[in-house]
Motif scaffolding. Structure first.
Motif, short mmCIF file in Angstrom:
data_model
loop_
_atom_site.label_atom_id
_atom_site.label_comp_id
_atom_site.label_asym_id
_atom_site.label_seq_id
_atom_site.Cartn_x
_atom_site.Cartn_y
_atom_site.Cartn_z
N ARG A 195 0.81 -1.20 0.00
CA ARG A 195 0.04 -0.04 0.08
C ARG A 195 1.00 1.31 -0.10
NH1 ARG A 195 -2.53 3.52 3.44
NH2 ARG A 195 -1.38 2.80 5.31
N GLU A 196 1.72 1.22 0.78
CA GLU A 196 2.74 2.28 1.03
C GLU A 196 3.63 2.53 -0.27
OE1 GLU A 196 2.38 0.15 3.39
OE2 GLU A 196 1.45 1.42 4.95
N ALA A 197 4.06 1.53 -0.87
CA ALA A 197 4.75 1.52 -1.99
C ALA A 197 3.84 2.06 -3.36
CB ALA A 197 5.55 0.22 -2.67
N LEU A 198 2.69 1.60 -3.44
CA LEU A 198 1.91 2.30 -4.45
C LEU A 198 1.52 3.67 -4.16
CD1 LEU A 198 -0.32 -0.81 -4.88
CD2 LEU A 198 1.68 -0.22 -6.48
N SER A 199 1.33 3.80 -2.90
CA SER A 199 0.96 5.30 -2.75
C SER A 199 2.15 6.45 -3.17
CB SER A 199 0.72 5.67 -1.11
OG SER A 199 1.65 5.68 -0.49
N LEU A 200 3.29 6.04 -3.15
CA LEU A 200 4.25 7.12 -3.70
C LEU A 200 4.08 7.38 -5.02
CD1 LEU A 200 7.49 5.08 -2.65
CD2 LEU A 200 6.48 6.94 -1.28
N ARG A 201 3.55 6.85 -5.71
CA ARG A 201 3.03 6.93 -7.17
C ARG A 201 2.26 7.99 -7.16
NH1 ARG A 201 3.69 0.62 -9.35
NH2 ARG A 201 5.21 0.08 -7.97
N GLN A 202 1.12 8.06 -6.41
CA GLN A 202 0.21 9.12 -6.39
C GLN A 202 0.55 10.25 -5.76
OE1 GLN A 202 -2.06 7.76 -8.43
NE2 GLN A 202 -1.02 5.55 -8.51
N ASP A 203 1.57 10.27 -5.00
CA ASP A 203 1.84 11.54 -4.04
C ASP A 203 2.42 12.65 -4.90
OD1 ASP A 203 2.83 13.23 -2.27
OD2 ASP A 203 3.28 11.29 -0.99
N ILE A 204 1.26 13.41 -5.34
CA ILE A 204 1.78 14.49 -6.18
C ILE A 204 3.03 15.56 -5.51
CG2 ILE A 204 0.91 16.54 -7.48
CD1 ILE A 204 0.09 14.02 -8.56
N GLU A 205 2.56 16.04 -4.04
CA GLU A 205 3.26 16.79 -3.51
C GLU A 205 4.82 16.35 -3.27
OE1 GLU A 205 2.27 17.22 0.62
OE2 GLU A 205 3.32 19.20 0.85
N LEU A 206 4.96 14.94 -3.07
CA LEU A 206 6.43 14.18 -3.21
C LEU A 206 7.00 14.16 -4.54
CD1 LEU A 206 8.44 12.73 -1.70
CD2 LEU A 206 6.98 10.48 -2.01
N LYS A 207 6.03 13.65 -5.43
CA LYS A 207 6.74 13.64 -6.80
C LYS A 207 7.36 15.04 -7.49
CE LYS A 207 4.60 10.86 -9.77
NZ LYS A 207 3.48 10.00 -10.32
N LEU A 208 6.51 15.99 -7.02
CA LEU A 208 7.00 17.43 -7.39
C LEU A 208 8.42 17.85 -6.80
CD1 LEU A 208 6.22 19.97 -8.88
CD2 LEU A 208 5.18 20.86 -6.60
N GLU A 209 8.64 17.31 -5.51
CA GLU A 209 9.96 17.83 -5.06
C GLU A 209 11.10 16.74 -5.34
OE1 GLU A 209 10.10 20.66 -3.35
OE2 GLU A 209 8.07 20.90 -3.61
N VAL A 210 10.64 15.73 -5.70
CA VAL A 210 11.56 14.60 -6.22
C VAL A 210 12.07 14.81 -7.68
CG1 VAL A 210 12.05 12.26 -6.99
CG2 VAL A 210 10.76 12.63 -4.60
N ALA A 211 11.07 15.59 -8.54
CA ALA A 211 11.29 15.99 -9.79
C ALA A 211 12.46 17.21 -9.71
CB ALA A 211 10.14 16.28 -10.45
N LYS A 212 12.23 18.06 -8.78
CA LYS A 212 13.03 19.34 -8.61
C LYS A 212 14.55 18.76 -8.32
CE LYS A 212 9.45 22.45 -6.86
NZ LYS A 212 8.99 23.35 -5.75
N LEU A 213 14.46 17.87 -7.34
CA LEU A 213 15.60 17.15 -7.03
C LEU A 213 16.52 16.53 -8.23
CD1 LEU A 213 14.71 16.18 -3.43
CD2 LEU A 213 16.62 17.73 -3.78
N LYS A 214 15.69 15.76 -8.92
CA LYS A 214 16.30 15.10 -10.02
C LYS A 214 16.89 16.09 -10.77
CE LYS A 214 15.78 11.87 -13.75
NZ LYS A 214 14.90 10.97 -14.36
#
Lengths: 401, 401
Positions: A195-214
């Motif tokens: 559940r936690e692993a799949l939720s990462l893929r929907q986590d817009i706030e997290l994904k936005l920040e990871v994209a900036k770090l990438k």
């Protein structure tokens, strides 16, 4: 001509080199590589007092995956050259290099067999009072001294060109910043945290920040980073600390290396849910690890400020407010990259033994969830961090996914 | 073997190349370079209908300074290759390249003699309705398409290595970001603005922000920038726009190029205090220039958003909020670099004819002061800018040094 050497061929090769083994004792060779990428041989003179060296040879592919994932042999050059550069910046903190062979993509270095891998040491709840100072200073020296703050502009640019390292960068880009947030076949996680692993893929706030770090990782040529500075790339004795395996080195944000150290300490911190059955003992060691994180940053900052004073060649930045601004930016990057590196070790292709060695499935899942919670806090809230205590309070505060 | 060609030698050289001039008409050669760095020859067939080409040869030093400031011949390769890359990204917006000679450090390109230098055109208060669209799109295409957003990671890294350009970068680093803020022998300013020129060296708030921009320029390999995109590197007719002289190209922040365009329009904007004696006429043209700035950004943003939609290869950034964040960062960088480029043209080594051609000393000083005031506002307050209208309001608000 390149070919992957056997244990016997390694003996012949080493024997033929002048000056390495001058005695007549037989040489024994043993492949001891437990890393993901390369062949690592220990060659030692027979007998109790015998000298020994390490021969590390790159394969034209990733060892754990096989020939289906080709990988440049040039990584042996990068690793061997960067070890020498790091030894110049912080003498004695990396293994000595004795020999490099471009054709065979191998190099020979000091054997550190009496050292223990830091990751293993932390799993056994060992303590290393010198570690924060050794690693904090190593980070400050290798990062500051390879930056525009200490290198003449043209020389730094030449080094940028010499360590472009596209193939190993691509590997980091994919496995750290991309795979964990999408449905990649390389991902791998325990069913209890699905559940936690799949939720990462929907986590817009997290994904936005990871994209900036990438994108920061892709574009900011701040310093020659080690590039893979987890606790499996650090070896310790009771008194000494060594850094190995800089084959991922390239010019990147300083916080990428500091974040790797801190992120991996935090993975271990979470893993003690599974390793320490006594809650008092667990809490004590986790506090020790938190103190280690504080110490690494404080020694880093102290040494960085001292180098800033003594080794700065860029007059423009010698101005009130600038150094504090730089340190805050490095700390925020550190938090962000630490979080990214933690997440990928829980749900991505390559896991860490801190978590994998927890026998109890439920406790392992609890540990992994704590790692994900802490990682997410660091990535998403890193702009609020201006001191190492802010970072530590963030870890110690409650949180959920 | 390299040697600087004479006008006669250029004719011989061009004649010997197959396919360039196939007729029998005599060829005439004329050195027409008015830039700071190189030799530029026009070679044309005698007669009204004769074809012509431009031969540009790098000298092993900076032309306006002489042999005391050596400069790499490799800049001819960079310029000629980057013209071809830019022509691929935005066809027809740069002169066509016909030939490159590595030994002589020269290349041959389309002759744009019927075009006017944009700087000269703006001094004469001419209007170019297509300019914002042409330049805005050129900026979006060349910057987006050479970034990690559009290039596979390994290919982008190869290009970074190919265009490291250390010597020309060092020149920019020194004359744009360092000299104006210290007592450099290269500085040069009119006695009537001595107080303002000297006050820059004491302006801690400004110097702090310029230092941050300098480090960004040194470390952020975001896109293959032109690197010197002032209005003297742009040529216009009533309907067409061309960009020339990308010899300073390297991987840098996108805002460096956009800032060069906007900063140079603002230098011209300030210069009309001296060029337009009728205040009504002056105000009208200044408004035209402000509209031009708005237009350049709006066409840039429109094209950038369209490329983002159609040409993006990086899946991680395809997430709500990311593109707006990127555009705001580019705009803030644009403001900062525009300000830096304005300041150095008023107090540094190389001035602009917009200001230099003002005959009245008092009016020239007034123009230069306005340029410095606007430049300082953009650098120091750039973090407050989130739209192009914010930037324009900042310019139109009162200010002092």
């Amino acid at each position: 001509m390149y070919h992957a050497l056997t244990e016997d061929e390694v003996v012949e090769y080493v024997r033929a080199l002048p000056g390495l083994f001058t005695g007549t004792a037989p040489l024994l060779s043993r492949e001891i590589g437990d890393g993901n990428l390369n062949m690592v041989f220990q060659v030692r003179e027979d007998g109790v007092e015998g000298r020994s060296v390490i021969v590390k040879q790159a394969l034209p592919y990733i060892r754990v995956i096989g020939e289906s994932w080709p990988m440049t042999l040039d990584r042996a050059r990068i690793e061997c050259e960067v070890l020498q550069i790091q030894n110049e910046y912080d003498p004695g903190r990396v293994p000595k290099v004795y020999h490099y062979d471009v054709e065979l993509a191998l190099f020979i270095m000091e054997d550190l067999s009496e050292y223990m891998i830091m990751r293993k040491a932390l799993i056994s709840r060992k303590q290393y009072p010198n570690f924060p100072q050794h690693i904090g200073r190593f980070l400050a020296r290798t990062l500051f001294l390879s930056s525009d703050y200490a290198l003449e502009s043209g020389i730094k640019k030449q080094l940028v060109g010499r360590y472009i390292n596209p193939e190993l960068c691509k590997l980091s880009e994919d496995v750290i910043f991309t795979d964990p947030y999408c449905d990649s076949p390389r991902n791998n996680y325990h069913s209890l945290i699905e559940r936690e692993a799949l939720s990462l893929r929907q986590d817009i706030e997290l994904k936005l920040e990871v994209a900036k770090l990438k994108v920061k990782f892709l574009t900011q040529a701040q310093a020659l980073v080690h590039g893979d500075l987890h606790t499996g790339s650090i070896m310790v004795t009771d008194t000494d600390t060594r850094v190995i395996d800089p084959e991922f080195a390239f010019f990147a944000p300083m916080g990428f290396d500091i974040g790797a150290v801190i992120g991996n300490i935090l993975l271990n911190h979470a893993a003690h849910i599974g390793h320490s059955s006594d809650p008092l003992q667990r809490g004590e060691y986790q506090q020790y690890l938190i103190g280690m994180i504080r110490g690494v940053w404080m020694f880093f900052e102290e040494e960085f400020r001292s180098l800033w004073k003594d080794r700065m060649i860029e007059p423009s930045v010698n101005i009130e407010g600038y150094l504090n601004d730089v340190l805050i930016n490095i700390l925020q990057d550190t938090a962000g990259f630490a979080g990214c590196k933690m997440i990928r070790r829980v749900v991505g292709i390559a896991h860490v033994s801190d978590l994998e060695s927890i026998a109890d499935e439920q406790l392992r899942a609890e540990s992994e969830k704590l790692a994900l919670i802490n990682a997410r806090k660091l990535v998403v809230n890193r702009a609020r961090i201006t001191t190492i205590n802010d970072l530590i309070e963030m870890i110690e505060s409650d949180g959920s996914l």
